[in-house]
Write a protein that holds these residues in place. Structure first.
Motif, PDB file in Angstrom:
ATOM      1  N   UNK A  82       0.860  -1.181   0.000  1.00  0.00           N
ATOM      2  CA  UNK A  82       0.000   0.000   0.000  1.00  0.00           C
ATOM      3  C   UNK A  82       0.902   1.239   0.000  1.00  0.00           C
ATOM      4  N   UNK A  83       0.727   2.141  -0.954  1.00  0.00           N
ATOM      5  CA  UNK A  83       1.574   3.334  -1.005  1.00  0.00           C
ATOM      6  C   UNK A  83       1.180   4.396   0.019  1.00  0.00           C
ATOM      7  N   UNK A  84      -0.024   4.245   0.594  1.00  0.00           N
ATOM      8  CA  UNK A  84      -0.532   5.221   1.561  1.00  0.00           C
ATOM      9  C   UNK A  84      -1.648   4.562   2.376  1.00  0.00           C
ATOM     10  N   UNK A  85      -2.005   5.148   3.504  1.00  0.00           N
ATOM     11  CA  UNK A  85      -3.130   4.589   4.271  1.00  0.00           C
ATOM     12  C   UNK A  85      -4.440   4.801   3.519  1.00  0.00           C
ATOM     13  N   UNK A  86      -5.382   3.875   3.716  1.00  0.00           N
ATOM     14  CA  UNK A  86      -6.672   4.002   3.058  1.00  0.00           C
ATOM     15  C   UNK A  86      -7.552   2.797   3.316  1.00  0.00           C
ATOM     16  N   UNK A  87      -8.618   2.684   2.534  1.00  0.00           N
ATOM     17  CA  UNK A  87      -9.591   1.599   2.656  1.00  0.00           C
ATOM     18  C   UNK A  87      -9.660   0.859   1.320  1.00  0.00           C
ATOM     19  N   UNK A  88      -9.680  -0.453   1.374  1.00  0.00           N
ATOM     20  CA  UNK A  88      -9.767  -1.268   0.165  1.00  0.00           C
ATOM     21  C   UNK A  88     -11.196  -1.176  -0.379  1.00  0.00           C
ATOM     22  N   UNK A  89     -11.348  -0.601  -1.573  1.00  0.00           N
ATOM     23  CA  UNK A  89     -12.662  -0.464  -2.200  1.00  0.00           C
ATOM     24  C   UNK A  89     -13.026  -1.701  -3.012  1.00  0.00           C
ATOM     25  N   UNK A  90     -12.030  -2.270  -3.698  1.00  0.00           N
ATOM     26  CA  UNK A  90     -12.309  -3.396  -4.580  1.00  0.00           C
ATOM     27  C   UNK A  90     -11.044  -4.210  -4.789  1.00  0.00           C
ATOM     28  N   UNK A  91     -11.225  -5.488  -5.052  1.00  0.00           N
ATOM     29  CA  UNK A  91     -10.116  -6.379  -5.399  1.00  0.00           C
ATOM     30  C   UNK A  91     -10.383  -6.841  -6.823  1.00  0.00           C
ATOM     31  N   UNK A  92      -9.497  -6.475  -7.752  1.00  0.00           N
ATOM     32  CA  UNK A  92      -9.709  -6.690  -9.183  1.00  0.00           C
ATOM     33  C   UNK A  92      -9.133  -8.009  -9.701  1.00  0.00           C
ATOM     34  N   UNK A  93      -8.286  -8.669  -8.913  1.00  0.00           N
ATOM     35  CA  UNK A  93      -7.684  -9.933  -9.359  1.00  0.00           C
ATOM     36  C   UNK A  93      -7.814 -10.953  -8.240  1.00  0.00           C
ATOM     37  N   UNK A  94      -7.799 -12.227  -8.629  1.00  0.00           N
ATOM     38  CA  UNK A  94      -7.924 -13.269  -7.607  1.00  0.00           C
ATOM     39  C   UNK A  94      -6.679 -14.151  -7.608  1.00  0.00           C
TER      40      UNK A  94
END
Length: 121
Positions: free
Chosen positions: A57-69
Protein backbone atom coordinates in the motif's frame (compact mmCIF):
# COMPACT_ATOMS: atom_id res chain seq x y z
CA UNK A 1 31.28 -5.60 5.69
CA UNK A 2 27.70 -5.70 7.01
CA UNK A 3 24.60 -5.97 4.82
CA UNK A 4 21.35 -4.17 5.56
CA UNK A 5 17.93 -3.96 3.89
CA UNK A 6 16.84 -0.30 3.74
CA UNK A 7 13.46 1.08 2.59
CA UNK A 8 13.44 4.55 0.99
CA UNK A 9 10.17 5.98 -0.34
CA UNK A 10 8.68 2.49 -0.53
CA UNK A 11 11.62 1.02 -2.48
CA UNK A 12 13.77 -1.64 -0.87
CA UNK A 13 17.55 -1.46 -1.24
CA UNK A 14 20.21 -3.95 -0.16
CA UNK A 15 23.11 -1.93 1.26
CA UNK A 16 26.59 -3.15 2.18
CA UNK A 17 28.32 -0.99 4.81
CA UNK A 18 32.00 -1.21 5.57
CA UNK A 19 33.03 -0.66 9.16
CA UNK A 20 36.01 1.65 9.67
CA UNK A 21 39.13 -0.32 10.40
CA UNK A 22 37.75 -3.52 8.81
CA UNK A 23 38.55 -5.09 5.45
CA UNK A 24 39.48 -2.62 2.73
CA UNK A 25 37.19 -1.94 -0.21
CA UNK A 26 38.19 -1.68 -3.84
CA UNK A 27 38.67 2.05 -3.35
CA UNK A 28 39.19 3.77 -0.01
CA UNK A 29 38.90 7.20 -1.63
CA UNK A 30 35.60 9.05 -1.08
CA UNK A 31 33.32 9.50 -4.07
CA UNK A 32 33.29 12.90 -5.75
CA UNK A 33 30.08 14.75 -6.62
CA UNK A 34 28.57 13.19 -9.74
CA UNK A 35 30.66 10.04 -9.41
CA UNK A 36 28.70 6.87 -8.76
CA UNK A 37 29.46 3.51 -7.29
CA UNK A 38 27.07 0.56 -7.45
CA UNK A 39 26.39 0.53 -3.72
CA UNK A 40 22.59 0.58 -3.75
CA UNK A 41 20.98 -2.27 -5.63
CA UNK A 42 17.22 -1.94 -5.85
CA UNK A 43 15.18 -5.08 -5.36
CA UNK A 44 11.51 -5.00 -6.37
CA UNK A 45 10.01 -5.37 -2.88
CA UNK A 46 11.26 -8.92 -2.71
CA UNK A 47 9.35 -11.17 -0.35
CA UNK A 48 12.31 -13.35 0.50
CA UNK A 49 10.35 -15.91 2.52
CA UNK A 50 8.01 -16.76 -0.37
CA UNK A 51 10.34 -16.00 -3.26
CA UNK A 52 7.87 -13.50 -4.71
CA UNK A 53 7.22 -9.79 -5.00
CA UNK A 54 5.11 -7.92 -2.48
CA UNK A 55 2.47 -5.42 -3.61
CA UNK A 56 2.49 -2.71 -0.92
CA UNK A 57 0.00 0.00 0.00
CA UNK A 58 1.57 3.33 -1.00
CA UNK A 59 -0.53 5.22 1.56
CA UNK A 60 -3.13 4.59 4.27
CA UNK A 61 -6.67 4.00 3.06
CA UNK A 62 -9.59 1.60 2.66
CA UNK A 63 -9.77 -1.27 0.16
CA UNK A 64 -12.66 -0.46 -2.20
CA UNK A 65 -12.31 -3.40 -4.58
CA UNK A 66 -10.12 -6.38 -5.40
CA UNK A 67 -9.71 -6.69 -9.18
CA UNK A 68 -7.68 -9.93 -9.36
CA UNK A 69 -7.92 -13.27 -7.61
CA UNK A 70 -5.31 -15.72 -6.38
CA UNK A 71 -3.98 -17.79 -9.27
CA UNK A 72 -4.56 -15.10 -11.91
CA UNK A 73 -1.67 -14.32 -14.25
CA UNK A 74 -0.98 -10.58 -14.10
CA UNK A 75 1.24 -8.27 -16.12
CA UNK A 76 3.11 -5.24 -14.82
CA UNK A 77 0.59 -2.39 -14.65
CA UNK A 78 -2.52 -4.57 -14.20
CA UNK A 79 -4.77 -3.34 -11.39
CA UNK A 80 -4.75 -5.69 -8.39
CA UNK A 81 -6.58 -3.61 -5.77
CA UNK A 82 -8.45 -0.29 -5.66
CA UNK A 83 -7.53 1.77 -2.59
CA UNK A 84 -9.52 4.79 -1.43
CA UNK A 85 -7.36 7.45 0.19
CA UNK A 86 -8.35 11.05 0.85
CA UNK A 87 -11.64 10.52 -1.05
CA UNK A 88 -9.78 9.43 -4.19
CA UNK A 89 -9.72 5.99 -5.79
CA UNK A 90 -6.19 4.73 -6.45
CA UNK A 91 -5.46 1.70 -8.62
CA UNK A 92 -2.72 -0.38 -7.02
CA UNK A 93 -1.02 -2.16 -9.88
CA UNK A 94 1.22 -5.18 -10.30
CA UNK A 95 4.89 -4.11 -10.22
CA UNK A 96 5.90 -7.10 -12.37
CA UNK A 97 4.56 -9.96 -14.49
CA UNK A 98 3.68 -13.19 -12.70
CA UNK A 99 1.06 -15.29 -10.95
CA UNK A 100 -0.92 -13.73 -8.11
CA UNK A 101 0.18 -15.88 -5.18
CA UNK A 102 -1.89 -14.25 -2.43
CA UNK A 103 -4.26 -11.38 -1.69
CA UNK A 104 -4.00 -10.61 2.01
CA UNK A 105 -6.64 -7.85 2.25
CA UNK A 106 -10.43 -7.83 2.06
CA UNK A 107 -12.88 -5.34 0.61
CA UNK A 108 -13.67 -2.66 3.22
CA UNK A 109 -10.48 -3.28 5.20
CA UNK A 110 -8.34 -0.34 6.34
CA UNK A 111 -4.63 -0.49 5.55
CA UNK A 112 -1.60 1.54 6.51
CA UNK A 113 1.22 2.76 4.32
CA UNK A 114 3.55 -0.11 3.31
CA UNK A 115 1.11 -2.85 4.39
CA UNK A 116 1.34 -5.92 2.16
CA UNK A 117 -1.74 -6.17 -0.08
CA UNK A 118 -0.76 -9.14 -2.27
CA UNK A 119 2.19 -11.20 -3.48
CA UNK A 120 3.19 -12.16 -7.02
CA UNK A 121 5.45 -15.08 -7.97
Amino acid sequence: MKSYKVTVDGKIFNVDVQELGSESSSSDEPLKVGQSQDVLKETPNANLSEGGTEVLAPMPGVILDIKAKVGDMVKAGDTIVVLEAMKMENDIVAPCDGKLNSVVVKKGESVNSNDILATIV
